[in-house]
Design a protein around this motif. Sequence first.
Motif, PDB file in Angstrom:
ATOM      1  N   GLN A  78       0.880  -1.356   0.039  1.00  0.00           N
ATOM      2  CA  GLN A  78      -0.227  -0.084   0.032  1.00  0.00           C
ATOM      3  C   GLN A  78       1.062   1.310  -0.008  1.00  0.00           C
ATOM      4  OE1 GLN A  78      -3.461  -0.352   0.563  1.00  0.00           O
ATOM      5  NE2 GLN A  78      -3.610   1.723  -0.080  1.00  0.00           N
ATOM      6  N   LEU A  79       1.811   1.399   1.112  1.00  0.00           N
ATOM      7  CA  LEU A  79       2.785   2.296   0.716  1.00  0.00           C
ATOM      8  C   LEU A  79       3.497   2.489  -0.441  1.00  0.00           C
ATOM      9  CD1 LEU A  79       4.173   4.605   2.764  1.00  0.00           C
ATOM     10  CD2 LEU A  79       5.794   3.039   3.294  1.00  0.00           C
ATOM     11  N   ILE A  80       3.933   1.443  -0.880  1.00  0.00           N
ATOM     12  CA  ILE A  80       4.734   1.692  -2.200  1.00  0.00           C
ATOM     13  C   ILE A  80       3.755   2.051  -3.315  1.00  0.00           C
ATOM     14  CG2 ILE A  80       5.840   0.188  -4.081  1.00  0.00           C
ATOM     15  CD1 ILE A  80       6.847  -1.498  -1.786  1.00  0.00           C
ATOM     16  N   ASN A  81       2.620   1.671  -3.422  1.00  0.00           N
ATOM     17  CA  ASN A  81       1.637   2.286  -4.374  1.00  0.00           C
ATOM     18  C   ASN A  81       1.383   3.615  -4.199  1.00  0.00           C
ATOM     19  OD1 ASN A  81      -0.140   2.120  -6.387  1.00  0.00           O
ATOM     20  ND2 ASN A  81      -1.837   1.875  -5.187  1.00  0.00           N
ATOM     21  N   ILE A  82       1.141   4.218  -2.885  1.00  0.00           N
ATOM     22  CA  ILE A  82       0.948   5.512  -2.668  1.00  0.00           C
ATOM     23  C   ILE A  82       2.242   6.369  -3.024  1.00  0.00           C
ATOM     24  CG2 ILE A  82       0.725   7.316  -1.027  1.00  0.00           C
ATOM     25  CD1 ILE A  82      -1.025   5.040   0.580  1.00  0.00           C
ATOM     26  N   ILE A  83       3.469   5.747  -2.806  1.00  0.00           N
ATOM     27  CA  ILE A  83       4.655   6.817  -3.133  1.00  0.00           C
ATOM     28  C   ILE A  83       4.663   6.879  -4.712  1.00  0.00           C
ATOM     29  CG2 ILE A  83       7.015   6.760  -3.227  1.00  0.00           C
ATOM     30  CD1 ILE A  83       6.723   5.476  -0.244  1.00  0.00           C
ATOM     31  N   LYS A  84       4.367   5.796  -5.320  1.00  0.00           N
ATOM     32  CA  LYS A  84       4.346   5.540  -6.774  1.00  0.00           C
ATOM     33  C   LYS A  84       3.341   6.624  -7.460  1.00  0.00           C
ATOM     34  CE  LYS A  84       6.689   1.254  -7.904  1.00  0.00           C
ATOM     35  NZ  LYS A  84       6.368  -0.262  -8.329  1.00  0.00           N
ATOM     36  N   THR A  85       2.194   6.477  -7.082  1.00  0.00           N
ATOM     37  CA  THR A  85       0.937   7.073  -7.698  1.00  0.00           C
ATOM     38  C   THR A  85       0.651   8.528  -7.003  1.00  0.00           C
ATOM     39  OG1 THR A  85      -0.925   5.844  -6.339  1.00  0.00           O
ATOM     40  CG2 THR A  85       0.181   4.625  -8.277  1.00  0.00           C
ATOM     41  N   LYS A  86       0.950   8.449  -6.117  1.00  0.00           N
ATOM     42  CA  LYS A  86       0.589   9.948  -5.302  1.00  0.00           C
ATOM     43  C   LYS A  86      -1.025   9.880  -4.868  1.00  0.00           C
ATOM     44  CE  LYS A  86       4.551  12.099  -6.114  1.00  0.00           C
ATOM     45  NZ  LYS A  86       5.834  11.290  -5.308  1.00  0.00           N
ATOM     46  N   ASN A  87      -1.597   8.610  -4.880  1.00  0.00           N
ATOM     47  CA  ASN A  87      -3.147   8.460  -4.788  1.00  0.00           C
ATOM     48  C   ASN A  87      -3.442   8.174  -3.578  1.00  0.00           C
ATOM     49  OD1 ASN A  87      -5.824   8.563  -5.067  1.00  0.00           O
ATOM     50  ND2 ASN A  87      -5.815   7.202  -7.224  1.00  0.00           N
ATOM     51  N   THR A  88      -4.020   8.968  -2.662  1.00  0.00           N
ATOM     52  CA  THR A  88      -4.484   8.445  -1.370  1.00  0.00           C
ATOM     53  C   THR A  88      -6.120   8.536  -1.246  1.00  0.00           C
ATOM     54  OG1 THR A  88      -4.323  10.344  -0.712  1.00  0.00           O
ATOM     55  CG2 THR A  88      -2.423   9.021  -0.196  1.00  0.00           C
ATOM     56  N   ALA A  89      -6.730   8.775  -2.507  1.00  0.00           N
ATOM     57  CA  ALA A  89      -8.143   8.920  -2.556  1.00  0.00           C
ATOM     58  C   ALA A  89      -9.070   7.443  -1.922  1.00  0.00           C
ATOM     59  CB  ALA A  89      -8.751   9.272  -3.911  1.00  0.00           C
ATOM     60  N   PHE A  90      -8.467   6.498  -2.118  1.00  0.00           N
ATOM     61  CA  PHE A  90      -8.956   5.195  -1.987  1.00  0.00           C
ATOM     62  C   PHE A  90      -8.696   4.914  -0.482  1.00  0.00           C
ATOM     63  CE2 PHE A  90      -4.978   4.760  -3.780  1.00  0.00           C
ATOM     64  CZ  PHE A  90      -4.012   3.871  -2.840  1.00  0.00           C
ATOM     65  N   ILE A  91      -7.761   5.511   0.319  1.00  0.00           N
ATOM     66  CA  ILE A  91      -7.717   5.283   1.680  1.00  0.00           C
ATOM     67  C   ILE A  91      -8.718   5.600   2.557  1.00  0.00           C
ATOM     68  CG2 ILE A  91      -6.202   5.619   3.709  1.00  0.00           C
ATOM     69  CD1 ILE A  91      -4.694   3.885   1.488  1.00  0.00           C
ATOM     70  N   ASN A  92      -9.271   4.793   3.368  1.00  0.00           N
ATOM     71  CA  ASN A  92     -10.434   5.296   4.397  1.00  0.00           C
ATOM     72  C   ASN A  92      -9.786   5.471   5.633  1.00  0.00           C
ATOM     73  OD1 ASN A  92     -12.531   4.852   6.316  1.00  0.00           O
ATOM     74  ND2 ASN A  92     -13.694   3.364   4.881  1.00  0.00           N
TER      75      ASN A  92
ATOM     76  N   ILE B 132       2.852   6.591   8.244  1.00  0.00           N
ATOM     77  CA  ILE B 132       3.235   7.359   7.062  1.00  0.00           C
ATOM     78  C   ILE B 132       2.002   7.433   5.950  1.00  0.00           C
ATOM     79  CG2 ILE B 132       4.553   7.279   4.961  1.00  0.00           C
ATOM     80  CD1 ILE B 132       6.631   5.768   7.029  1.00  0.00           C
ATOM     81  N   ILE B 133       1.213   6.341   5.906  1.00  0.00           N
ATOM     82  CA  ILE B 133       0.080   6.362   4.894  1.00  0.00           C
ATOM     83  C   ILE B 133      -0.942   7.182   5.168  1.00  0.00           C
ATOM     84  CG2 ILE B 133      -1.652   4.936   3.976  1.00  0.00           C
ATOM     85  CD1 ILE B 133       0.225   2.666   4.153  1.00  0.00           C
ATOM     86  N   PHE B 134      -1.092   7.136   6.745  1.00  0.00           N
ATOM     87  CA  PHE B 134      -2.262   8.134   7.310  1.00  0.00           C
ATOM     88  C   PHE B 134      -1.751   9.524   7.033  1.00  0.00           C
ATOM     89  CE2 PHE B 134      -4.458  10.060  10.910  1.00  0.00           C
ATOM     90  CZ  PHE B 134      -5.651  10.017  10.597  1.00  0.00           C
ATOM     91  N   ILE B 135      -0.645   9.891   7.410  1.00  0.00           N
ATOM     92  CA  ILE B 135      -0.110  11.365   6.939  1.00  0.00           C
ATOM     93  C   ILE B 135      -0.170  11.773   5.820  1.00  0.00           C
ATOM     94  CG2 ILE B 135       2.075  12.733   7.284  1.00  0.00           C
ATOM     95  CD1 ILE B 135       2.688  11.047   9.998  1.00  0.00           C
ATOM     96  N   LYS B 136       0.187  10.891   4.941  1.00  0.00           N
ATOM     97  CA  LYS B 136       0.065  11.288   3.412  1.00  0.00           C
ATOM     98  C   LYS B 136      -1.306  11.282   3.048  1.00  0.00           C
ATOM     99  CE  LYS B 136       4.270   9.308   1.568  1.00  0.00           C
ATOM    100  NZ  LYS B 136       4.718  10.506   1.029  1.00  0.00           N
ATOM    101  N   LYS B 137      -2.395  10.564   3.459  1.00  0.00           N
ATOM    102  CA  LYS B 137      -3.781  10.725   3.327  1.00  0.00           C
ATOM    103  C   LYS B 137      -4.218  11.888   3.928  1.00  0.00           C
ATOM    104  CE  LYS B 137      -8.019   9.694   2.784  1.00  0.00           C
ATOM    105  NZ  LYS B 137      -8.727   9.716   1.508  1.00  0.00           N
TER     106      LYS B 137
END
Length: 141
Positions: free
Chosen positions: A22-36, A88-93
């Motif tokens: 999940q973290l790698i995908n967010i770093i690559k795509t910059k997309n966090t819209a799908f994170i709840n 890290i995922i939550f902060i980016k979201k």
Amino acid sequence: MQWYFYIGLIASIAISIFALPQLINIIKTKNTAFINIPMYVIYLIGSFCFLVGGILMVANHHDSITKRLSSGLPLIIAQSICGIISSIIFIKKMKNYCAAKRAKISELLYCQQLKKNSDQKKQLYNRISVSKSNKKKDMKV
């Protein structure tokens, strides 16, 4: 060490890396819209409670140090790593969510623009790098 330590270690490794894709995908795509957001808040609270529980298991166990560590160490390791990755995922979201709200656009659109800007910067950097290397080649000739 007891056999359950090794089972706990395998489980802690599996749990520790579950959020890594999940973290790698967010770093690559910059997309966090799908994170709840509520899911990650609940997960982080649970992860913190497991971490505290693991520490208390080690601290309150009255046997030898090896039995203490085997009782709580896998839990401490797993929840520490998982907590860091999930944080890290939550902060980016939250960063993307708040920026999209300020811009008064959907988070998905904001993330797409963010990715587009990032790609443009990479292309510009690559062009500059190529032109610098060509200049160096020309100077050597």
